[in-house]
Design a protein around this motif. Structure first.
Motif, mmCIF file in Angstrom:
data_model
loop_
_atom_site.group_PDB
_atom_site.id
_atom_site.type_symbol
_atom_site.label_atom_id
_atom_site.label_comp_id
_atom_site.label_asym_id
_atom_site.label_seq_id
_atom_site.Cartn_x
_atom_site.Cartn_y
_atom_site.Cartn_z
ATOM 1 N N SER A 250 0.834 -1.199 0.000
ATOM 2 C CA SER A 250 0.000 0.000 0.000
ATOM 3 C C SER A 250 0.872 1.254 0.000
ATOM 4 C CB SER A 250 -0.903 -0.024 1.238
ATOM 5 O OG SER A 250 -1.695 1.139 1.291
ATOM 6 N N HIS A 251 0.565 2.201 -0.890
ATOM 7 C CA HIS A 251 1.321 3.449 -0.947
ATOM 8 C C HIS A 251 0.483 4.519 -1.637
ATOM 9 C CE1 HIS A 251 2.173 1.458 -4.821
ATOM 10 N NE2 HIS A 251 2.357 2.665 -5.312
ATOM 11 N N LEU A 268 -2.086 -0.531 -12.473
ATOM 12 C CA LEU A 268 -1.670 -1.278 -11.294
ATOM 13 C C LEU A 268 -1.669 -2.768 -11.617
ATOM 14 C CD1 LEU A 268 -3.865 0.503 -8.579
ATOM 15 C CD2 LEU A 268 -1.581 1.152 -9.390
ATOM 16 N N VAL A 269 -0.550 -3.440 -11.330
ATOM 17 C CA VAL A 269 -0.497 -4.891 -11.493
ATOM 18 C C VAL A 269 -0.117 -5.598 -10.188
ATOM 19 C CG1 VAL A 269 -0.045 -4.830 -13.966
ATOM 20 C CG2 VAL A 269 1.886 -4.801 -12.375
ATOM 21 N N GLU A 273 -1.684 -6.109 0.319
ATOM 22 C CA GLU A 273 -2.491 -6.747 1.347
ATOM 23 C C GLU A 273 -3.529 -5.777 1.898
ATOM 24 O OE1 GLU A 273 -0.372 -8.974 4.343
ATOM 25 O OE2 GLU A 273 1.292 -9.331 2.968
ATOM 26 N N GLU A 274 -3.197 -4.493 1.946
ATOM 27 C CA GLU A 274 -4.133 -3.452 2.359
ATOM 28 C C GLU A 274 -4.297 -2.471 1.209
ATOM 29 O OE1 GLU A 274 -2.849 -1.612 5.944
ATOM 30 O OE2 GLU A 274 -2.654 -3.493 7.049
ATOM 31 N N ALA A 275 -5.479 -1.898 1.084
ATOM 32 C CA ALA A 275 -5.784 -1.034 -0.053
ATOM 33 C C ALA A 275 -4.899 0.209 -0.065
ATOM 34 C CB ALA A 275 -7.250 -0.612 -0.005
ATOM 35 N N HIS A 276 -4.605 0.703 -1.287
ATOM 36 C CA HIS A 276 -3.932 1.980 -1.424
ATOM 37 C C HIS A 276 -4.823 3.095 -0.894
ATOM 38 C CE1 HIS A 276 -0.884 0.156 -3.934
ATOM 39 N NE2 HIS A 276 -1.748 -0.205 -4.859
ATOM 40 N N PRO A 277 -4.249 4.165 -0.338
ATOM 41 C CA PRO A 277 -5.075 5.337 -0.024
ATOM 42 C C PRO A 277 -5.743 5.855 -1.290
ATOM 43 C CG PRO A 277 -2.874 5.529 0.939
ATOM 44 C CD PRO A 277 -2.829 4.348 0.014
#
Length: 355
Positions: A250-251, A268-269, A273-277
């Motif tokens: 995530s970034h 995005l490919v 594990e956690e969504a991007h902001p």
């Protein structure tokens, strides 16, 4: 037919030897002795239950290169002794709009059948992948491999990492001379650099690691930008026609979206594990920029990718390992301690079984 492999039996136990059955080849099937299998980060996530939905025992592996040992009576595309590949999928519905268009990876008739952890329509249960000595696959999902014999281990990662990066570059019609950014220089990113450069693009690598500069330039990049350097990132504003974002963490997407020209696209490919902001809407609407995603490619496009890589002398940068070292390889992957892809030499499995 009985075959041997390595399987995860739970999310928190090491992979271990596992004996299981493959189907006997049917009329349209190709039986393959596996020579090499690449190790994808998806294998780790699935085996360790990090994405949920893992069916145990799980035999990972979807970057397969092997030799044909038998063919069904209706097989016309392959012959015994031929070198072939199998990627991330081994079946699809075959009749939905996506399948009709040769985009089986987007099958809407139940989804494509994964090479592992998918629904086994022949034996029941779920599919077992390439961490094994042998596999049987319908000819429609087998690929021709024409690279030199000495390069076969390094071809294996093309079946996932190669097509994952090639497909968006082709779909968004990358043209020679365009400015392309590649975010991240790992298993996917290093293939993105090689392929985009071979297509004639001017490639810039965005990385958090200043010490990757020389490696990026050696792979074909023309420039390297340290993405943690706010001043350096600000200087990239409006420069790029296309950005391939391979990072699976995530970034913030905003600095990269701002680096796009008007009408530029970032794809995005990587799957974090956690969504991007959520990105800033303003950065999109005031330059008509696009944020998109891409999976792998269809079978026809994957064959096109393999042929392109053959013609341009492209393979993955790899480290070969024995089957018995898979858990150590997973641990090293977590630490980003590989340049850039592990590949299992299946002779190590055959030697173990014979001992």
């Amino acid at each position: 037919m009985q075959t041997h492999g390595y399987a995860a039996h739970s999310a928190d136990t090491p992979l271990a030897p596992f004996t299981f059955d493959r189907r006997e080849p049917g009329p349209t099937d190709v039986a393959i002795d596996i020579l090499f299998c690449g190790v994808c980060h998806s294998d780790l996530h699935t085996a360790r239950g990090e994405w949920g939905g893992t069916l145990y025992p799980c035999v990972p592996g979807h970057e397969i290169v092997g030799r044909v040992t038998a063919i069904g009576s209706e097989v016309s595309r392959f012959a015994v002794g031929q070198t072939v590949g199998v990627g991330c999928m081994v079946d699809s519905c075959g009749h939905c709009p996506s399948c009709d268009d040769g985009e089986e990876q987007y099958c809407t008739g139940g989804g494509f059948v994964g090479t592992y952890n998918g629904q086994d329509k022949h034996l029941g249960g779920h599919t077992f992948g390439g961490y094994s000595a042998h596999i049987v696959v319908d000819q429609g999902f087998v690929l021709r491999v024409d690279h030199d014999e000495k390069d076969l281990a390094a071809v294996a990662p093309l079946l996932c990492a190669g097509i994952t990066t090639y497909s968006p570059l082709r779909h968004w019609k990358l043209a020679p001379g365009q400015k392309v950014g590649v975010v991240g220089l790992g298993g996917l990113g290093h293939m993105g650099v090689k392929i985009a450069a071979a297509m004639g693009a001017e490639v810039t690598v965005f990385t958090t690691s200043p010490d990757k500069r020389d490696a990026a330039l050696a792979l074909g990049a023309k420039d390297v930008v340290v993405s943690r350097d706010a001043e350096a990132m600000a200087a990239q504003a409006g420069r790029f026609d296309f950005i391939l974002n391979t990072v699976a963490a995530s970034h913030s997407l905003d600095p990269f979206l701002n680096a796009l020209k008007r009408d530029g696209t970032m794809v995005l490919v990587g799957v974090p594990e956690e969504a991007h902001p959520s990105p800033s809407v303003g950065g999109l609407i005031f330059r008509r920029r696009s944020l998109a995603g891409s999976l792998i490619g269809g079978i026809a496009e994957t064959q096109e990718m393999l042929d392109f890589c053959r013609d341009h002398g492209i393979t993955a940068d790899i480290e070969t390992i024995p089957m018995q070292a898979i858990d150590q390889a997973y641990d090293r992957m977590v630490r980003s301690d590989v340049k850039y892809r592990f590949v299992i030499d299946m002779q190590s499995l055959r030697d173990e079984v014979a001992a």
